[in-house]
Enzyme design. Structure first.
Site: not given
Length: 501
Positions: A180, A444, A469
């Site tokens: 991320s 995601d 994700h």
């Protein structure tokens, strides 16, 4: 993404990380966009963990790396696992993100499998201003001037240099890992400090900063449709119905009851309206971003709630019209996180986000991450696209929060300028480097700002159909999709090859 990136939304009993960060870093950065118990990973350590690989260690950092006259310093937290280290082996550096660094990652995760095979020393460095890494006495807007990705990268560079000298690792090759927002940091660390980092695994990394990010919700729509084509349409029907009801005060009593609000609903401004609509939509955004992940080892709740579960509720005609099913989803989330009611008040959110104490309700990461979106990244998941299923939280709503929380000098123009500067500094999609791999999942929503096609032979993308994700970072399990298993193996082979170069 922080999750998330990501934006936090604080209310009584809940702390929502919207979009994120981004997060919730995959160690503390692949953050879900939801509740405090899911996002803040406050020092959770698996009961079976060995203290020898989860001890807190501390490193002295400069407060401002870019002002030589400023000699102030602070202590940054880090963790080390030398279980698999062989003399001459690489050093794996896991980068912390927009929340506390979770020492559970020192015992679990794909990077440790790689470490075992490659004889790596594993180190995790917590991001400044998150977790226990407190560079300043508070989180005032003045203090937050020292919170930026540039300062974080300089922290990494100084830590890497000093740690290597102290441990006799100057000649060892370093590999940066992150998911991320920390995935972006991993790529940028290799990009900006190529003499310090040999390679990087930049998982679910949104490398392109944008002010307006409606594509996030477009991916949510497509991801919901993977269960059934009618699911996103039912969600849109329900969201549109709720928007219409919110414009009529006579419906407030019913909405208060249907969504189990802590106090009677009061809509006195466009911000109140948008905040409530986004709060409810966030249930779907959260679940899509982390659909069918494997985060139980971190102590995360709600991993059993999937796209299949939510779409099952939305298609259940026995619950009534789509609006009623929408409310049933909120009931499920409240029950899952043991919450009696939902606070949908925007004024309460602003008050809590405005608390600059390290003991404040948003100090776990919310106040800090929203500041970074206002000063570097944007990433605002607006409803400004017709190709998404939600209603009522456009870009101006997101931008206004910067001013409401941090002061009138934070405007739409200042955010746009900051985003432009970020892309000018890092290059956005136009990355010029070597030995960086970019894994992303098709489910995601953050993959829309990531690298999903190979840039070059030594800047490959690993696009994983059907995963969400940071999926490749989590521990393996029997039910993993074949393409996820392949992706993990492919990343290992890349690292194996690159470490020989």
């Amino acid at each position: 993404m922080a999750r998330g990136g990501l934006r936090w939304m604080v209310s009584k009993g809940f702390v929502f990380l919207l979009g994120t960060v981004i997060y919730l870093s995959c160690l503390s950065s692949c953050f879900p966009r939801v509740r405090k118990s899911r996002t803040l990973r406050t020092g959770f350590v698996n009961e079976n963990s060995n203290a020898s690989v989860a001890d807190e260690l501390w490193f002295t950092q400069r407060l401002d790396h870019f002002c030589g006259a400023d000699t102030r310093v602070w202590k940054q937290r880090y963790f080390v696992n030398d279980t698999y280290f062989r003399s001459g082996g690489p050093v794996f550096l896991m980068i912390g993100g927009e929340g506390p660094a979770n020492p559970a990652w020192m015992r679990y995760g794909t990077w440790l499998i790689y470490a075992q095979k490659l004889g790596a020393l594993c180190v995790m460095l917590e991001h400044r201003f998150y977790g226990k890494s407190h560079p300043t006495e508070d989180l005032s807007t003045e203090s937050l001037r020292y919170l930026s990705s540039k300062q974080a990268l300089a922290d990494l560079a100084h830590f890497r240099t000093a740690f290597a000298q102290k441990r006799g690792l100057i000649g060892n090759k370093w590999v940066a890992f992150g998911g991320s927002y920390p995935g972006s940091l991993a790529a940028w660390f290799r990009l900006k400090y190529p003499h310090l980092v040999h390679a990087a695994v930049a998982t679910s990394a949104p490398v392109q900063a944008v002010v307006n990010f409606p594509e996030y919700l477009e991916v949510v729509r497509r991801s919901l449709a993977t269960h059934s084509p009618e699911c996103p349409q039912l969600v849109k029907n329900a969201s549109d119905t709720l928007l219409g009801m919110l414009k009529d005060p006579r419906t407030y009593d019913n909405i208060t009851k249907d969504f189990s609000l802590c106090e009677k609903l009061q809509i006195q401004s466009d911000m109140d309206l948008a905040y409530f609509l986004e709060t409810v939509a966030g249930n779907f955004m959260d679940v899509v971003q982390y659909n069918e992940d494997n985060r139980e080892f971190e102590g995360v709740l709600g991993t059993n709630i999937t796209i299949k579960a939510l779409c099952g509720i939305m298609s259940n005609v026995s619950l009534g019209e789509p609006y009623k099913r929408y409310a049933a989803v909120m009931a499920l989330m409240l029950k899952t996180f043991s919450q009696k009611c939902l606070d949908g008040s925007y004024s309460a959110y602003v008050k809590e986000m405005g608390n600059s104490s390290w003991n404040g309700p948003a100090s776990g990461g919310g106040r800090q991450w929203v500041y970074q979106t206002c000063t570097e990244f944007g990433f605002y998941q607006s409803t400004d696209s017709p190709d998404q299923p939600f209603s009522g939280f456009p870009l101006p709503y997101h931008l206004q929060q910067c001013a409401d929380i941090y002061g009138a000098s934070f405007t739409g123009t200042s955010v746009a300028d900051a985003v432009q500067q970020t892309n000018e500094y890092y290059g956005g999609y136009d990355i010029r480097s070597r030995r960086i791999v970019f894994p992303n999942g098709s489910i995601d929503p953050w993959h829309a700002l990531g690298i999903t096609k190979d840039i070059a032979v030594d800047l490959p993308a690993v696009f994983i159909e059907g995963t969400a994700h940071c999926a490749n970072m989590y521990p393996a399990r029997e039910e993993d999709l074949p393409q996820l298993i392949f992706a993990r193996d492919h990343i290992f082979l890349l690292l194996q090859k690159w470490l020989k170069q």
